[in-house]
Design a protein around this motif. Structure first.
Motif, short mmCIF file in Angstrom:
data_model
loop_
_atom_site.label_atom_id
_atom_site.label_comp_id
_atom_site.label_asym_id
_atom_site.label_seq_id
_atom_site.Cartn_x
_atom_site.Cartn_y
_atom_site.Cartn_z
N ALA A 121 0.83 -1.21 0.00
CA ALA A 121 0.00 0.00 0.00
C ALA A 121 0.87 1.26 0.00
N LEU A 122 1.94 1.25 0.79
CA LEU A 122 2.85 2.40 0.81
C LEU A 122 3.58 2.54 -0.52
N ILE A 123 4.12 1.46 -1.01
CA ILE A 123 4.90 1.51 -2.25
C ILE A 123 4.03 1.96 -3.42
N ASP A 124 2.75 1.59 -3.41
CA ASP A 124 1.84 2.03 -4.47
C ASP A 124 1.68 3.54 -4.51
N LEU A 125 1.95 4.21 -3.39
CA LEU A 125 1.79 5.66 -3.33
C LEU A 125 3.05 6.43 -3.69
N LEU A 126 4.16 5.73 -3.79
CA LEU A 126 5.44 6.37 -4.12
C LEU A 126 5.57 6.55 -5.63
N PRO A 127 6.37 7.53 -6.07
CA PRO A 127 6.58 7.72 -7.51
C PRO A 127 7.16 6.45 -8.15
N GLN A 128 6.80 6.22 -9.39
CA GLN A 128 7.18 5.00 -10.12
C GLN A 128 8.69 4.79 -10.17
N ASP A 129 9.46 5.88 -10.19
CA ASP A 129 10.91 5.76 -10.32
C ASP A 129 11.63 6.19 -9.04
N VAL A 130 10.99 6.06 -7.90
CA VAL A 130 11.54 6.55 -6.63
C VAL A 130 12.90 5.92 -6.30
N LEU A 131 13.14 4.73 -6.78
CA LEU A 131 14.41 4.05 -6.49
C LEU A 131 15.39 4.12 -7.66
N GLN A 132 15.16 5.00 -8.61
CA GLN A 132 15.97 5.09 -9.83
C GLN A 132 17.46 4.89 -9.57
N ALA A 133 17.98 3.76 -10.03
CA ALA A 133 19.41 3.42 -9.96
C ALA A 133 19.97 3.39 -8.53
N THR A 134 19.10 3.28 -7.54
CA THR A 134 19.54 3.25 -6.15
C THR A 134 19.78 1.81 -5.71
N PRO A 135 20.92 1.53 -5.08
CA PRO A 135 21.15 0.19 -4.55
C PRO A 135 20.10 -0.14 -3.48
#
Length: 181
Positions: free
Chosen positions: A88-102
């Motif tokens: 539910a939380l992840i669904d609310l985050l921007p689609q690329d929130v982890l862009q290239a992040t380890p």
């Protein structure tokens, strides 16, 4: 070194997953790394239930994740997958929130029968957010003593494996170019 965000998907503050995530945070802090611990329990329930993408809490979490150099995401296994509240939380985050992040994924479960939940549920979810998934860690509940937060891992071999994955995570972060936010 810049900040690492630890995201806990456990709805229980006293869970084994939460205990291990706090242990990892402590190990990082002893290495001089700034850690921010975010729990799904910190998010207003109405924001999650009503899907408030524009809530201040979601914006703050998104900014913390986006500005971090690495993320550790952990969840207990529920019904052969990560927790629903984490989704539910992840669904609310921007689609690329982890862009290239380890991203170091971690799951805990009642038995080794749920080991593949890490590979088939959590890692694909994190990859969908454009994260750079590492191997990940799966721990069986019997390997964790949640009553001993300073040394929660019962077996020395398991603690060694945990530290090895954490060191590899830090190596990957160090190789990342530093960008100004």
């Amino acid at each position: 070194m810049s900040e690492v965000v630890i995201l806990s998907g456990s709805p229980s503050k006293d869970s084994r997953s939460e205990t291990v995530l706090k242990h990892l945070g402590g190990l990082l802090e002893r290495k001089g790394i700034s850690v921010t611990h975010i729990s799904v329990r910190d998010v207003p329930k109405d924001d999650l239930f009503e899907g408030r993408f524009d809530s201040p809490a979601i914006a703050e979490i998104s900014a913390l994740i986006h500005q971090s150099r690495g993320i550790i995401v952990g969840s207990p296994v529920y019904k052969a997958a990560y927790s629903g509240v984490l989704k539910a939380l992840i669904d609310l985050l921007p689609q690329d929130v982890l862009q290239a992040t380890p991203v170091l994924p971690l799951m805990t479960g009642g038995s080794s029968a749920h080991l593949l939940a890490l590979e088939y549920t959590l890692k694909p979810l994190l990859a969908n957010l454009k994260g750079q998934n590492l191997k990940g860690i799966y721990l069986v509940d019997s390997q964790i003593d949640k009553t001993n937060p300073h040394e929660p891992i019962i077996e020395a071999q398991v603690e060694q494996r945990l530290k090895k994955q954490l060191d590899y995570f830090l190596e990957i972060i160090e190789r990342q170019p530093v960008t100004s936010a």
